[in-house]
Design a protein around this motif. Structure first.
Motif, mmCIF file in Angstrom:
data_model
loop_
_atom_site.group_PDB
_atom_site.id
_atom_site.type_symbol
_atom_site.label_atom_id
_atom_site.label_comp_id
_atom_site.label_asym_id
_atom_site.label_seq_id
_atom_site.Cartn_x
_atom_site.Cartn_y
_atom_site.Cartn_z
ATOM 1 N N VAL A 194 92.114 70.321 15.231
ATOM 2 C CA VAL A 194 93.411 70.975 15.348
ATOM 3 C C VAL A 194 93.230 72.458 15.082
ATOM 4 O O VAL A 194 92.657 72.847 14.064
ATOM 5 N N ARG A 195 93.681 73.284 15.985
ATOM 6 C CA ARG A 195 93.604 74.735 15.780
ATOM 7 C C ARG A 195 95.001 75.307 15.852
ATOM 8 O O ARG A 195 95.847 74.818 16.589
ATOM 9 N N CYS A 196 95.204 76.358 15.112
ATOM 10 C CA CYS A 196 96.536 76.938 15.109
ATOM 11 C C CYS A 196 96.425 78.440 15.037
ATOM 12 O O CYS A 196 95.557 78.979 14.339
ATOM 13 N N GLU A 197 97.296 79.110 15.756
ATOM 14 C CA GLU A 197 97.302 80.566 15.684
ATOM 15 C C GLU A 197 98.740 81.045 15.529
ATOM 16 O O GLU A 197 99.607 80.714 16.344
ATOM 17 N N ARG A 204 97.989 88.096 6.293
ATOM 18 C CA ARG A 204 99.142 87.208 6.204
ATOM 19 C C ARG A 204 99.145 86.233 7.366
ATOM 20 O O ARG A 204 99.369 85.033 7.192
ATOM 21 N N SER A 262 96.619 85.271 9.062
ATOM 22 C CA SER A 262 95.498 84.353 8.867
ATOM 23 C C SER A 262 95.886 83.231 7.927
ATOM 24 O O SER A 262 95.609 82.055 8.179
ATOM 25 N N GLU A 263 96.542 83.598 6.828
ATOM 26 C CA GLU A 263 96.906 82.570 5.856
ATOM 27 C C GLU A 263 97.929 81.612 6.436
ATOM 28 O O GLU A 263 97.820 80.400 6.266
ATOM 29 N N LEU A 306 96.388 79.144 8.760
ATOM 30 C CA LEU A 306 95.713 78.085 8.012
ATOM 31 C C LEU A 306 96.703 77.087 7.467
ATOM 32 O O LEU A 306 96.522 75.871 7.556
ATOM 33 N N VAL A 307 97.797 77.591 6.918
ATOM 34 C CA VAL A 307 98.785 76.715 6.313
ATOM 35 C C VAL A 307 99.420 75.799 7.351
ATOM 36 O O VAL A 307 99.559 74.597 7.134
ATOM 37 N N ARG A 350 98.194 74.921 10.225
ATOM 38 C CA ARG A 350 97.196 73.972 10.734
ATOM 39 C C ARG A 350 97.037 72.800 9.793
ATOM 40 O O ARG A 350 97.070 71.642 10.205
ATOM 41 N N GLN A 351 96.879 73.095 8.500
ATOM 42 C CA GLN A 351 96.650 72.004 7.570
ATOM 43 C C GLN A 351 97.888 71.132 7.427
ATOM 44 O O GLN A 351 97.780 69.928 7.203
ATOM 45 N N THR A 352 99.060 71.737 7.548
ATOM 46 C CA THR A 352 100.272 70.933 7.455
ATOM 47 C C THR A 352 100.368 69.977 8.634
ATOM 48 O O THR A 352 100.675 68.796 8.474
ATOM 49 N N GLU A 366 97.938 68.955 10.513
ATOM 50 C CA GLU A 366 96.823 68.011 10.482
ATOM 51 C C GLU A 366 97.158 66.796 9.660
ATOM 52 O O GLU A 366 96.666 65.696 9.914
#
Lengths: 241, 443
Positions: free
Chosen positions: A68-71, A91, A93-94, A97-98, A100-102, A104
């Motif tokens: 899973v990738r997110c931008e 910001r 970038s963070e 990440l947040v 994406r992990q959510t 996922e």
């Protein structure tokens, strides 16, 4: 500045536990596998999902689950001052990440090994609560793309100003310097996946504010379900069922 | 987008299953219990503001530097504070040199949120000249070895480095972080291997006041709200533990540094100073028993700065008071305007030692009294400032100002010292300042 007037009204006329108006639309980006526009008051966000498709970078391929990738990016015109670096700053970038992990946590990635799911989120108008709007939009877009998920993830922000918990902060209330809490839940399971907070809050008040935020999340989940149901009825109608 | 390199070490399925099964029966691979922290060792470098933290196998170094810059236009009387993380490839083969990856950015932002929003660093005291010059504090965190739980180790390093940072005479106490893994079994302070198999992670930054300063739970497994509250309570316990450890280490270091500086001076003064030092350390010990109420930076006058803002005065005077015991040293050396002595003086201050009492009694009151003093006696405070910058006179007045803020015992010690120095005082000017200050105290 009076964030909560003596009559109990906030700067935009809402009550402390009142959310902004929500509006969502599915299927806005025709090329994408799934897409959605999500509005929370003046905050407007568009999400597009591509996938599951073949992994573009072979080295990143996962043999047992989907990648899973997110931008996350903000449009130059999204805030009052024209942004110079809408992408690639810390910001963004963070938040990428947040998100994406959510997501996922709720996508059933083991059903799609060796594939890749891309989530692109773009903020068109920023008025506080962009993180939450992005997650809600991503959920809708993933549902529109037909990607198998455990549950709907909805998110809402809350704060604490003038000794009152406030639901769904806008930009002015957010920059007041008080605590800002963003919560993301799995709607039906009622479990918290995303939890971010800054500024100080004593623990017992934190509990109250978190409950307020979770109520907001549940309300958003209700609305998202309605939108998805509408959409499915449309699709059924078009297929002649 | 996250850059996952091909040379990431992938764990075998066997190992994953082994660790998971062990965790299900509350056993951890390194023998700890689920809510035990690894051994924390804190070392300080030769410079002020450097700290090295070792949490089990995880090794992180923190450096604090300050620079004079122009403030932001919308905040003309606040300093700036920024955190930079360096994930060195020697720590982990998956770290790329150059631009910080996602994990590095996230770590930096977690720590930044924790320290900034909770007002652990007092921005206003970093102001030198409103609208023109402020101190920009920069914290660099270098990850040397990734043994898991980088967030906690990095946070401890940042806090410890800020605590021992002396240029420009800023001291700081901080909050602390706990990293709690949320998996069916919950675990604190995960090792590298546990981090690989964990389903979710939550980082809570709390201060000793049971205030939640920042929370980061970036996705991952869903947990019930009740579990989150439980983790918070656990975190507050651990926060107090770790803050204690940090404080003890910092105090030991401060003491050792002070003793180092004293021995450099001439023997006669050294004796007198040593005597004072003993008293000083006594104060420090007493102070450790006090609870710290939040934290703040106390700024002292920067070196040879003529244009120091008077809003930092009271804080300066507070901390300068602690230096009273070293007055004799200064008197003996006369009016040396050398930079050396000046640097000697600030570093022999125990801002933290004294600062703790003032902090515990009145972080807010110092801030309160500062504006009060400003309104009332602007001239006096400026007058107080000048000798410090240019003349190195010992305004023992600070001792009296300090009295109003600190415990009686320390106050009496100060006064004893003060009497000695009054006799030693040569300059008429300093007497004037003392009188001025005593009127201030009287108010």
């Amino acid at each position: 500045m009076e964030y909560v007037s003596p009559e109990g009204l906030r700067l935009d006329g809402r009550r402390p536990l009142e959310m902004r108006q929500i509006n969502a639309e599915i299927g806005v980006v025709v090329k994408a596998d799934g897409s959605a526009v999500f509005e929370m008051g003046n905050t407007k966000v568009i999400a597009a999902v591509y996938g599951p498709r073949e992994v573009q970078n072979r080295s990143q391929q996962l043999s047992d689950q989907a990648l899973v990738r997110c931008e996350y990016s903000m449009a130059n015109f999204s805030t009052g001052d024209r942004l110079r670096r809408p992408k690639g700053d810390r910001r963004s970038s963070e938040i990428s990440l947040v998100i994406r992990q959510t997501m996922e946590a709720c996508i059933l990635t083991h059903l799609m090994p060796r594939s890749q799911i891309d989530i692109y989120v773009q903020v068109l108008q920023a008025d506080g609560g962009t993180r939450s709007a992005c997650i809600n939009a991503a959920t809708l877009a993933l549902a529109d793309a037909g990607i198998p998920m455990r549950d709907l993830i909805t998110s809402c922000s809350a704060g604490y100003l003038v000794n009152t918990p406030l639901l769904d902060l806008n930009y002015v209330e957010d920059s007041a310097g008080g605590p800002d809490l963003t919560v993301g839940i799995l709607a039906k399971m009622d479990k918290v996946t995303l939890l971010q907070m800054d500024a100080k809050l004593p623990m017992h008040i934190f509990e109250k504010v978190m409950q307020v935020a979770m109520e907001g999340c549940r309300a958003v989940a209700q609305y998202i379900r309605e939108v998805l149901l509408e959409n499915t009825k449309e699709l059924e109608y078009r297929r002649g069922l | 987008m996250e850059q996952r390199l091909a040379n990431i070490w992938r764990m075998s399925v066997n190992e994953k299953k082994f660790i998971e099964n062990a965790l299900l029966s509350d056993h951890r691979v390194d023998g700890r219990r689920p809510f035990d922290y690894r051994r924390l060792s804190l070392k300080f470098g030769s410079d002020d503001g450097t700290a090295e933290v070792q949490l089990g196998q995880t090794h992180v170094m923190g450096f604090v530097t300050a620079q004079l810059v122009q403030p932001y236009r919308d905040r003309p009387n606040e300093g700036t504070f920024s955190i930079f993380t360096e994930f060195s490839p020697m720590a982990d083969p998956s770290f790329e040199p150059g631009r910080p990856g996602e994990a590095a950015v996230e770590l930096g932002r977690i720590i930044d949120r924790g320290l900034r929003e909770s007002r652990a660093v007092d921005m206003e005291s970093l102001c030198v000249l409103a609208g023109k010059l402020v101190w920009a504090i920069r914290v660099d965190l270098h990850i040397l070895d990734n043994g898991g739980n980088l967030v906690d180790a990095a946070n401890i390093a940042a806090v410890a480095a800020l605590l021992t940072f002396r240029r420009p005479e800023c001291s700081l106490g901080g909050e602390d972080t706990q990293s709690v893994i949320i998996h069916q079994p919950e675990v604190i302070d995960p090792t590298y291997k546990e981090e690989i198999i964990m389903g979710g992670r939550m980082t809570v930054t709390m201060n000793t006041n049971e205030d939640v300063c920042a929370i980061q739970k970036p996705g991952g497994q869903g947990v019930k709200q009740s579990e989150i509250m439980r983790c918070l309570r656990l975190a507050s316990q651990k926060a107090t533990d770790i803050t204690d450890k940090i404080k003890k280490a910092v105090e030991a270091y401060d003491l050792e540094r002070a003793q180092r500086k004293i021995r450099r001076h001439s023997s006669s003064s050294a004796q007198a100073a040593c005597g004072a030092d003993i008293k000083m350390s006594k104060q420090v010990v007493d102070v450790t028993q006090k609870k710290i109420d939040g934290f703040k930076i106390q700024s002292k006058d920067p070196m040879n700065q003529e244009e120091v803002e008077s809003d930092t005065d009271l804080e300066n005077s507070n901390t300068r008071g602690e230096n009273n015991s070293f007055q004799q040293v200064d008197e003996i050396h006369g009016k040396m305007k050398s930079v050396n002595l000046f640097t000697g003086r600030p570093s022999s201050w125990h801002p933290y030692g004294k600062g703790i009492t003032s902090l515990s009694t009145c972080t807010s009151s110092v801030a309160l009294s500062a504006p009060r003093a400003m309104e009332a006696e602007k001239k006096d405070t400026v007058a107080l400032e000048r000798p410090n910058e240019s003349k190195l006179e010992k305004p023992s007045v600070e001792a009296t100002v300090d009295d109003s803020h600190t415990k009686e015992m320390s106050a009496s010690v100060q006064q004893v010292n003060q009497k000695k120095s009054l006799k030693d005082a040569v300059k008429v000017k300093s007497r004037k300042k003392k009188k001025v200050a005593s009127t201030m105290v009287g108010e």
